[in-house]
Scaffold this motif. Structure first.
Motif, mmCIF file in Angstrom:
data_model
loop_
_atom_site.group_PDB
_atom_site.id
_atom_site.type_symbol
_atom_site.label_atom_id
_atom_site.label_comp_id
_atom_site.label_asym_id
_atom_site.label_seq_id
_atom_site.Cartn_x
_atom_site.Cartn_y
_atom_site.Cartn_z
ATOM 1 N N GLU A 269 0.829 -1.193 0.000
ATOM 2 C CA GLU A 269 0.000 0.000 0.000
ATOM 3 C C GLU A 269 0.869 1.251 0.000
ATOM 4 O O GLU A 269 2.083 1.191 0.284
ATOM 5 N N ASN A 270 0.263 2.384 -0.302
ATOM 6 C CA ASN A 270 0.978 3.652 -0.237
ATOM 7 C C ASN A 270 1.507 3.875 1.179
ATOM 8 O O ASN A 270 0.811 3.629 2.159
ATOM 9 N N GLY A 271 2.751 4.356 1.243
ATOM 10 C CA GLY A 271 3.328 4.710 2.535
ATOM 11 C C GLY A 271 4.000 3.583 3.277
ATOM 12 O O GLY A 271 4.463 3.759 4.399
ATOM 13 N N GLU B 148 6.358 -8.462 -0.749
ATOM 14 C CA GLU B 148 5.152 -7.740 -0.354
ATOM 15 C C GLU B 148 5.378 -7.081 0.998
ATOM 16 O O GLU B 148 5.659 -7.758 1.994
ATOM 17 N N LEU B 149 5.295 -5.759 1.001
ATOM 18 C CA LEU B 149 5.466 -5.014 2.243
ATOM 19 C C LEU B 149 4.144 -4.972 2.997
ATOM 20 O O LEU B 149 3.130 -4.535 2.441
ATOM 21 N N PRO B 150 4.127 -5.389 4.246
ATOM 22 C CA PRO B 150 2.866 -5.412 4.996
ATOM 23 C C PRO B 150 2.444 -4.007 5.407
ATOM 24 O O PRO B 150 3.287 -3.153 5.682
ATOM 25 N N PRO B 151 1.136 -3.742 5.444
ATOM 26 C CA PRO B 151 0.680 -2.461 6.004
ATOM 27 C C PRO B 151 0.977 -2.413 7.500
ATOM 28 O O PRO B 151 1.168 -3.453 8.137
ATOM 29 N N LEU B 152 1.018 -1.216 8.033
ATOM 30 C CA LEU B 152 1.397 -1.050 9.439
ATOM 31 C C LEU B 152 0.420 -1.757 10.375
ATOM 32 O O LEU B 152 0.808 -2.221 11.449
ATOM 33 N N ARG B 153 -0.853 -1.857 9.982
ATOM 34 C CA ARG B 153 -1.846 -2.509 10.841
ATOM 35 C C ARG B 153 -1.585 -4.012 10.976
ATOM 36 O O ARG B 153 -2.135 -4.654 11.868
ATOM 37 N N LEU C 169 0.472 5.352 24.050
ATOM 38 C CA LEU C 169 1.129 4.412 23.147
ATOM 39 C C LEU C 169 0.171 3.298 22.749
ATOM 40 O O LEU C 169 0.126 2.885 21.586
ATOM 41 N N GLY C 170 -0.636 2.842 23.703
ATOM 42 C CA GLY C 170 -1.614 1.803 23.405
ATOM 43 C C GLY C 170 -2.612 2.255 22.352
ATOM 44 O O GLY C 170 -2.979 1.488 21.448
ATOM 45 N N GLU C 171 -3.057 3.533 22.438
ATOM 46 C CA GLU C 171 -4.002 4.051 21.442
ATOM 47 C C GLU C 171 -3.345 4.144 20.068
ATOM 48 O O GLU C 171 -3.969 3.846 19.041
ATOM 49 N N LEU C 172 -2.089 4.578 20.036
ATOM 50 C CA LEU C 172 -1.388 4.707 18.758
ATOM 51 C C LEU C 172 -1.139 3.343 18.123
ATOM 52 O O LEU C 172 -1.209 3.193 16.901
ATOM 53 N N VAL C 173 -0.842 2.352 18.939
ATOM 54 C CA VAL C 173 -0.630 0.999 18.418
ATOM 55 C C VAL C 173 -1.945 0.408 17.907
ATOM 56 O O VAL C 173 -1.972 -0.312 16.909
ATOM 57 N N ALA C 174 -3.061 0.760 18.545
ATOM 58 C CA ALA C 174 -4.365 0.221 18.155
ATOM 59 C C ALA C 174 -4.909 0.880 16.896
ATOM 60 O O ALA C 174 -5.779 0.313 16.227
ATOM 61 N N TYR C 175 -4.394 2.068 16.564
ATOM 62 C CA TYR C 175 -4.892 2.791 15.392
ATOM 63 C C TYR C 175 -4.438 2.075 14.116
ATOM 64 O O TYR C 175 -3.346 1.512 14.057
ATOM 65 N N ASP C 176 -5.283 2.093 13.070
ATOM 66 C CA ASP C 176 -4.987 1.327 11.851
ATOM 67 C C ASP C 176 -4.001 2.008 10.908
ATOM 68 O O ASP C 176 -3.504 1.379 9.980
ATOM 69 N N TRP C 177 -3.732 3.290 11.050
ATOM 70 C CA TRP C 177 -2.776 4.027 10.221
ATOM 71 C C TRP C 177 -2.995 3.783 8.736
ATOM 72 O O TRP C 177 -2.204 3.106 8.067
ATOM 73 N N PRO C 178 -4.087 4.350 8.169
ATOM 74 C CA PRO C 178 -4.373 4.159 6.737
ATOM 75 C C PRO C 178 -3.225 4.581 5.827
ATOM 76 O O PRO C 178 -3.057 4.020 4.751
ATOM 77 N N GLY C 179 -2.436 5.571 6.234
ATOM 78 C CA GLY C 179 -1.303 6.007 5.412
ATOM 79 C C GLY C 179 -0.014 5.278 5.732
ATOM 80 O O GLY C 179 1.064 5.639 5.238
ATOM 81 N N ASN C 180 -0.089 4.264 6.614
ATOM 82 C CA ASN C 180 1.040 3.414 6.960
ATOM 83 C C ASN C 180 2.211 4.187 7.569
ATOM 84 O O ASN C 180 1.981 5.150 8.299
#
Length: 466
Positions: free
Chosen positions: A186-188, A324-329, A362-373
């Motif tokens: 994906e992008n990013g 294949e680069l995995p998305p951050l999620r 940190l827990g909230e940031l790790v739980a976020y899906d980060w659409p832009g990776n």
């Protein structure tokens, strides 16, 4: 970075004031500041004091000169001041030897004038991304023990998750060979970083690595961009121009966004890869090439496998090795490591104190899906470093969509509000701005819609600070 511009500073050095004006107006799209000068001496001084993201350097300053010797001399002086400088050579004489010599002596890329705006923007964006990568790599090596595991300290591809360990293993095994590599993701996600790491670890590391964003190359420029052209091949062909495939001879050619290559152009790329030779537009003499191809696309594998979208024979030619680069999620365990790296990086860059990230945040940031990776995480970290003012970071410092006060960005396709301001000067500025945005800053198209010549539009843009 300033405002919404991706990069900070571009320096343009040329003896033609018209060229400087055109470059200044065009490159404001992606740089917070574009500085122009006719003096190479002043440019060297600025490089020492301000470290531009990208430097555009004219190849010939002396009247009548065509061999690029003076440009090469200043290129050497600039690299002596900053060995990591990213310099794109500008020349009105695009002969093969000048272009190849420029890159052998340390230039990152080259453009010929008169340029196509889309081509110049794509070239400069790639150069600026390379500069950012070089800066990050330098910091990473200096702080490897504190920031990352030793294995990751050699590369900006940080990650200790099983998925990233697999990616790094593929790079390690594929890089020393000459096998073509296709990078999916994906992008990013960092596809260009993977391409550069493959080149760095390859037997071609001493050669050049050139990039072509195939998503930004117009159909009518494809042959000239990749294969080159000879003088007189078409109306604007005022000099020979070496194509990217020939310029990358002995090195690596990175074909970014290869999935966006129209179906009717794909046979031309396939033929060049199969025959390992190209024929410049307007010439009947094929030229042998020795390049390794690394390609990348954000297209989903199932769509890439659709024969109505992408030729299977070209896909087989490109994906000898597929990474294949995995998305951050899908690698959330790497988020703390990446976040720590980016927060430290930007704290040093902006002279800000290093702040702690509380466990709950940190827990909230790790739980976020980060659409832009990873790119989105990096942007969020930079914003947090710039805006934070407490003893430690809080959720409001990060620009996540669910965060109160997060900036709202209108879609580029959204219709502009009706013009209510009847002040003539302001109305003219608004109309010009709307035309430029509508045509993605294509000066010719915007000028045509406004009923102006390109020169008239440039003057009005300068007048209104656009």
């Amino acid at each position: 970075m300033a405002g919404d511009k991706p990069y900070d500073l571009c320096l343009v050095v040329d003896d033609d004031e018209d060229i400087l004006l055109a470059a200044r107006l065009l490159l404001r799209q992606i740089f917070a500041e574009v500085v122009t000068t006719t003096s190479p001496e002043d440019a060297v001084a600025m490089i020492a004091s301000r470290s531009p993201d990208v430097i555009l350097l004219d190849a010939n300053f002396a009247r009548g000169a065509t061999d690029g010797a003076e440009g090469f001399r200043w290129l050497g002086k600039m690299l002596a001041v900053d060995p990591q400088a990213v310099i794109v050579l500008i020349t009105a004489h695009g002969g093969v030897q000048v272009a190849v010599n420029a890159m052998k002596q340390g230039a990152t890329d080259f453009v010929t004038k008169p340029w196509a705006n889309e081509r110049l923007l794509a070239t400069v964006r790639t150069a600026a991304a390379l500069r950012a990568s070089r800066r990050e790599t330098g910091v990473e090596k200096a702080k490897a023990a504190a920031i990352a595991a030793p294995a990751a300290g050699e590369t900006p591809l940080l990650g200790q998750s099983p998925t990233m360990a697999h990616v790094l293993s593929l790079i390690e095994r594929a890089a020393p060979t000459d096998a073509n590599v296709l990078i999916l993701g994906e992008n990013g996600t960092g596809k260009e970083l993977v391409a550069r790491e493959i080149h760095r670890r390859s037997r071609r590391a001493d050669g050049v690595m050139l990039s072509v964003d195939l998503g930004a190359v117009a159909d009518n420029l494809f042959d000239s961009e990749l294969f080159g052209h000879v003088k007189g091949a078409f109306t604007d062909a005022r000099a020979d121009r070496v194509g990217r495939m020939q310029a990358a001879d002995g090195g690596t050619l990175f074909l970014d966004e290869v999935g966006n290559l129209p179906l009717h152009l794909q046979p031309k790329l396939l033929t060049a890869l199969e025959q390992r030779r190209v024929t410049p537009v307007g010439s009947n003499k094929p030229v042998d090439i020795d390049v390794r191809i690394v390609a990348a696309t954000n297209m989903a594998p199932e769509r890439l496998g659709d024969e109505t979208v992408f030729r299977p024979d070209l896909l087989f030619r490109l994906n000898t090795v597929e990474i294949e680069l995995p998305p951050l999620r899908r690698r959330r365990e790497d988020i703390p490591l990446l976040l720590d790296h980016f927060l430290r990086f930007y704290a040093r860059k902006y002279g800000k104190p290093e702040r702690a990230v509380p466990g709950e945040l940190l827990g909230e940031l790790v739980a976020y899906d980060w659409p832009g990776n990873v790119r989105a995480l990096r942007h969020a970290a930079e914003r947090a470093v710039v805006l934070a003012n407490g003893e430690h970071f809080v959720m409001a410092d990060f620009p996540l969509p669910r965060t109160a006060g997060a900036p709202i960005r209108l879609s580029p396709e959204a219709a502009p509000p009706p013009m209510q301001d009847l002040n003539l000067e302001r109305a003219e500025r608004q109309m010009i701005e709307r035309a430029l945005k509508k045509h993605a800053y294509n000066i010719s198209a915007a000028a045509s819609e406004l009923g102006l010549t390109r020169g008239s539009l440039y003057r009005r843009m300068e007048k209104h600070g656009l």
